[in-house]
Design a protein around this motif. Sequence first.
Motif, PDB file in Angstrom:
ATOM      1  N   ASP A   1       0.816  -1.218   0.000  1.00 40.37           N
ATOM      2  CA  ASP A   1       0.000   0.000   0.000  1.00 40.37           C
ATOM      3  C   ASP A   1       0.846   1.263   0.000  1.00 40.37           C
ATOM      4  N   ASP A   2       2.152   1.127   0.094  1.00 33.91           N
ATOM      5  CA  ASP A   2       3.032   2.292   0.131  1.00 33.91           C
ATOM      6  C   ASP A   2       2.979   3.018  -1.213  1.00 33.91           C
ATOM      7  N   PRO A   3       2.843   4.350  -1.200  1.00 31.41           N
ATOM      8  CA  PRO A   3       2.775   5.108  -2.465  1.00 31.41           C
ATOM      9  C   PRO A   3       4.022   4.930  -3.338  1.00 31.41           C
TER      10      PRO A   3
ATOM     11  N   GLY B   1      -1.931 -11.583  -7.888  1.00 27.80           N
ATOM     12  CA  GLY B   1      -2.242 -13.000  -7.994  1.00 27.80           C
ATOM     13  C   GLY B   1      -1.729 -13.806  -6.807  1.00 27.80           C
ATOM     14  N   HIS B   2      -0.582 -13.412  -6.265  1.00 28.25           N
ATOM     15  CA  HIS B   2       0.000 -14.127  -5.116  1.00 28.25           C
ATOM     16  C   HIS B   2      -0.377 -13.479  -3.787  1.00 28.25           C
ATOM     17  N   ARG B   3      -1.238 -12.471  -3.842  1.00 29.34           N
ATOM     18  CA  ARG B   3      -1.710 -11.789  -2.627  1.00 29.34           C
ATOM     19  C   ARG B   3      -0.532 -11.374  -1.750  1.00 29.34           C
ATOM     20  N   ILE B   4       0.460 -10.769  -2.382  1.00 22.01           N
ATOM     21  CA  ILE B   4       1.660 -10.322  -1.671  1.00 22.01           C
ATOM     22  C   ILE B   4       1.357  -9.001  -0.986  1.00 22.01           C
TER      23      ILE B   4
ATOM     24  N   LYS C   1       3.295   1.504  12.033  1.00 24.97           N
ATOM     25  CA  LYS C   1       2.639   1.559  10.726  1.00 24.97           C
ATOM     26  C   LYS C   1       1.183   1.098  10.806  1.00 24.97           C
ATOM     27  N   LYS C   2       0.936   0.032  11.581  1.00 25.56           N
ATOM     28  CA  LYS C   2      -0.442  -0.445  11.737  1.00 25.56           C
ATOM     29  C   LYS C   2      -1.302   0.614  12.415  1.00 25.56           C
TER      30      LYS C   2
END
Length: 1000
Positions: free
Chosen positions: A377-379, A410-413, A709-710
Amino acid sequence: MPINDAFDVFLSHNSRNTPLVDELKRLLVAQGISVWLDRDESRPGLHWQVTLENGIRASKSVAVLIGSDGLGPWEKEEMHGALLLAVTDKRPVIPVLLPDAPENVPELPMFLTTRTWVDLRPAMTQEKIGHLIWGITGRKIAEGDKLRDSSIDALDNQMFPGTQSRFLDPHLLHLYEIRGTSFLDEYYRLLKHFHHPAPIHDTLDGLVEIIESLPQNRGALASVSGFAATGKSCLLTCIYLRQIERFRGKKTRFAPVFVNLRHYLSEDKGVEKTDTEATTSILLNEVRQLCDVARSLRGDGLMLIVDGCEEYYRHPRQKVIDGQLQTLVEELSYRSRVIKIVGVGQSDHAYPADRQSNVLGWAERDDLVQLRRLSIDDPAVDEVLAEYVQINAKDKKALSIQAMQQRIRGHRIDEIDLFVLSLIEESIRKKWAVESDGLEALYSSYCSEHIQLADGKHAKGEQAIPAVKRLAAEVFNFYVRRPFRESTGVPLQAEDRHEYDRVRLVGIPHLHATVKEYLIADHIIDLIVSSTQDDARRERFIYPYGINRFVRSIINRDESMQERVLAAIKHHYKDSMIRERIHLAYLLGRFKSSNVCEEAKSLLQTYLHDHSRENGEDAANLPAMDSIEFRQRLLLERTLSISAVYLGDRSAAKAYLTALLNNPLSDDLNRGFHLEYYEDAPRIPNPEVMIARDDLEIAPSKTFEVLAKKLEADVSTKTIRAMTSIELHTLCSLCLHRHVFGRLVALKRMRLLQIITEFRRLTSPDLPAELVSYLEMVESVLQREHASIGSVFSDLHALKKRRRAGWTTVRRLGDEEFERDCDAPESVSDHIWGCLLIAEAFLPEECAGEESYSKREILRMLLIHDLAETFTGDKPSFQKTSEDKREEDRLMRRISALSAFPSLSGMRPWRDSWSKLPHRDGINAKIACDIDTIENYWQLMQYLRTPKCIIQDAELWAADVLKDLSTEIGRQIFRSLRHPDSDLLRWYANETVPTMSSKP
């Protein structure tokens, strides 16, 4: 042979021949010969005669150098010593005539004259130096072979791309050879995205110049640290190659030396003692030769770069190599200026007792650069992909940003690093099929692609999977089972002794750290779902984050795998020991399928209930609170609770938060768990230790970053997750305890203050009131640039200076006003002292008919009943509003939260005790209120005896005092204090009370 073959040759010489001796050493070192020369190896403060003797014993050969002045006095002693050793161990002793030696050589001892000479007269030509090297090494230089250049170009020939090229990342080195120096700047721009915090310099040249400005004392050390695969080796390689260029261009006088410890720790080598000693000797000799070459090239110092230090479970040779390498670096530091840079993985910290044995003394290191994985999610992710494609694209069709983005989805990374990007690139180019979601699918395809059998053939098709499984078992045995059994005294089985001799991965010189994590995780799941033997359960414990991220991915490969793992847990849990249950409980909270999650949540609730019931039934036999068994029970409770929270059970979150806020042992264990899980602290695979206590000397760098970060994401989305409260408390607790001991850096303190401020603005009812009070306390402490337990506690001491306002405030009853005026009104603490004095003197230890009576509780209530006035100031009760009372309650919650410090744990019940007073809740609160009334009245009597005090409502006060006392004990105390012959305003017989209507 010599007892230590650290040097190839000992140069015995007359000090008058120093210039020629130095030139000879330079020529020998340029050929890779390690040379012992007295002024370079003699450490200040030691007996130099002993040093000379040790130097001879540590050398494979001795060269006796003879110049124009013949043998020096000590040279003769060295020669005799060398000749004696030559007789016993057949060591070469080589007479060498320097270029200025006379034609008629002075008479020498017979034993020396019988040996073959090397004549360097009139000049040190290549042929003559080659003849000397033959005598030193036994290797004859073939006719026509040229020796290596001893000029500055030897830096290229000897150190790059020759001896050191095997240490460098082959892919990066290949691109550098093709594209040249501009490639380094291009690659550094990519690496900067993984720096955290921001890069200390925007350019690679700037970073290298900062490194050169670092202190060069023996203990100084800079590190490039971070998670595996985040680019530590690549960055170190870039630094080394740029320093090569700078040294060649005469922009620096620090010659670079690159050493990769992985080269000496490859998994396919034996680990017997003799092999360890041989490997260590090879390492030290090569490092010494590299450093000697670098120093001989007009450099003022060395830039020693050491890579390959990150190992989750340390290799059997690692400790030996660490200590020997540290000793060598100390020797180098005595002889020249040495800048030391080391690549440090997140688990390369030692427990306090072992700090002094860390490689290169990195307990004193300065984290020059910290690298992290990048959240998807990092820009910056799109920019990272664009730069990666630009660097690595061979043709636009084969590799594109869109293709990489598609594979990531596809690998949900959920986070990327350089190694994951390389796997994605390979999966695109080789068109690997995406058989399942998850990061593990990438690693599975990678291992299947690169697996090689014992006969050197590649495993293909159906051969690949079982071959990978065998490799996973061997990796697990080598890095988990074997160290675990050795640490717990469990005998090693035959399979534990297998090395990597059956299958291996090709294309890489060692098992990449993240590949190792994947293989260990794969075997962990195999053990759970396929084994029913007790032997396979011994190594069950919670693994570090790096391994567990693959465990989570593997068990969620598909719903069928989740069901198999869940069934295995149900089968094993009841019959398992506590430490085994902890591992199984952890897995229960990591499922993704909604159906499996519901069943897992129900199991967790059952196990939590059973755990509480077992502790309650066995309360009389619970282990000591400081015992390993007790901490294991706490860890099981924590794991069950957190797993339930991960599955959305908010009641479990509330219960565990309460435990953290009220149980210092739970709080300490929770902090220690996070440090080990996120690999700020080492995780030793020993279930007898389980989880270490929080070591305040360990900086929670990775843990802080993950949790911060969370929580910042929660603030941004105004979301309160089930885990939010627990993670917020954990982060605060880690920082709070370090701040009061001077171990919290300012940037983390300010960042956490911002997080707390943002959370306090949230009005969600999901943020518990008790946590809000805790946050207020933490905020008040962190707002101080410097804090300590004493400075925090001294705030309460200020109550001594707070004057009671009731003795100087006009009181209104209806339309009437009653003046009160005392010249020197008592302080709040004076009043508290009076209450305690009455209580201690008059209260009985027990009270018949009142089981809940507690003198201790009453004393506590009296001690703290006005404590909030430390911050609000005193305000007469007849003037207090409901808002004032709410503010006092908030402050008392904040004060009680100071019990989070173990040394202030006695403050924990303060707020609960205080809250009972306003409502006279219970016999203890009623008695405490009575004593408060009596002390006020007692003080009134004192003021009435003082001519300068005016209290116009004294008679009204006196008329109501008996009605205000609600307990028989209170009335008894009042009667005891009052003289039987006096009225309410005369407690003492025959006493004259001054006129109260006006001042005298």
